[in-house]
Design a protein around this motif. Structure first.
Motif, short mmCIF file in Angstrom:
data_model
loop_
_atom_site.label_atom_id
_atom_site.label_comp_id
_atom_site.label_asym_id
_atom_site.label_seq_id
_atom_site.Cartn_x
_atom_site.Cartn_y
_atom_site.Cartn_z
N LEU A 2 26.67 36.42 31.33
CA LEU A 2 27.80 36.30 32.23
C LEU A 2 28.32 37.69 32.61
O LEU A 2 28.33 38.60 31.79
CB LEU A 2 28.94 35.52 31.56
N VAL A 3 28.78 37.81 33.86
CA VAL A 3 29.44 39.03 34.31
C VAL A 3 30.92 38.72 34.33
O VAL A 3 31.37 37.78 35.00
CB VAL A 3 28.96 39.46 35.71
N GLY A 4 31.68 39.52 33.58
CA GLY A 4 33.12 39.31 33.50
C GLY A 4 33.86 39.94 34.66
O GLY A 4 33.28 40.71 35.45
N PRO A 5 35.15 39.66 34.78
CA PRO A 5 35.96 40.25 35.86
C PRO A 5 36.04 41.78 35.74
O PRO A 5 36.34 42.46 36.71
CB PRO A 5 37.33 39.61 35.69
N ASP A 6 35.72 42.30 34.54
CA ASP A 6 35.72 43.74 34.33
C ASP A 6 34.35 44.36 34.64
O ASP A 6 34.11 45.52 34.35
CB ASP A 6 36.10 44.06 32.88
N ASP A 7 33.44 43.56 35.20
CA ASP A 7 32.08 43.96 35.56
C ASP A 7 31.21 44.27 34.35
O ASP A 7 30.17 44.89 34.47
CB ASP A 7 32.09 45.14 36.53
#
Length: 136
Positions: free
Chosen positions: A39-44
């Motif tokens: 997964l790619v988080g909102p923090d990249d």
């Protein structure tokens, strides 16, 4: 190939964050790294999730992250493996022994040593399916 023998393709992104995750999978002997477990988080940042099929004493590495197979490990990965080798024979190993068997901790140590000594990403196994099904 899928269960019906139809070929399928997986895409590979030459991303150092994914390479680090591939090293982690090799260390913990992850037998179920599917595309949906990255997964790619909102923090990249990249997050690997669902490590429930890991740490087995038999080699069961199955992952969608084979894009670096046989390539030389990056220097930062070797540094992490050096640190991990020291920690797993000390306090980290004691903590892991509360959750894993003695054999699983010993095999973890062996995998770390093999990765450090070989200096390369592992190759897909021939005797075991290299990619979990379904791959996503």
């Amino acid at each position: 190939r899928d269960d019906d023998g139809t070929p399928y393709a997986l895409a590979h992104a030459d991303d150092p964050r994914l390479a680090r995750l591939a090293v982690l999978d090799a260390v913990i002997n992850n037998a179920d790294r599917k595309g949906g477990h990255v997964l790619v988080g909102p923090d990249d940042r990249i997050y690997g999730v669902d490590h429930g099929v890991s740490f087995h004493v038999e080699e069961k590495l199955r992952t969608v992250l084979w894009g670096w197979a046989g390539r030389q490990l990056p220097r930062d990965a070797l540094e992490v493996l050096d640190t991990l080798a020291t920690q797993v024979t000390g306090a980290l190993g004691e903590e892991l022994a509360e959750h894993l068997t003695i054999s699983e901790v010993a095999e973890l140590t062996s995998r770390i040593d093999r990765l450090r000594d070989g200096g390369r990403f592992p190759l897909p196994p021939e005797e075991w399916p290299a990619i979990p099904w379904p791959p996503i």
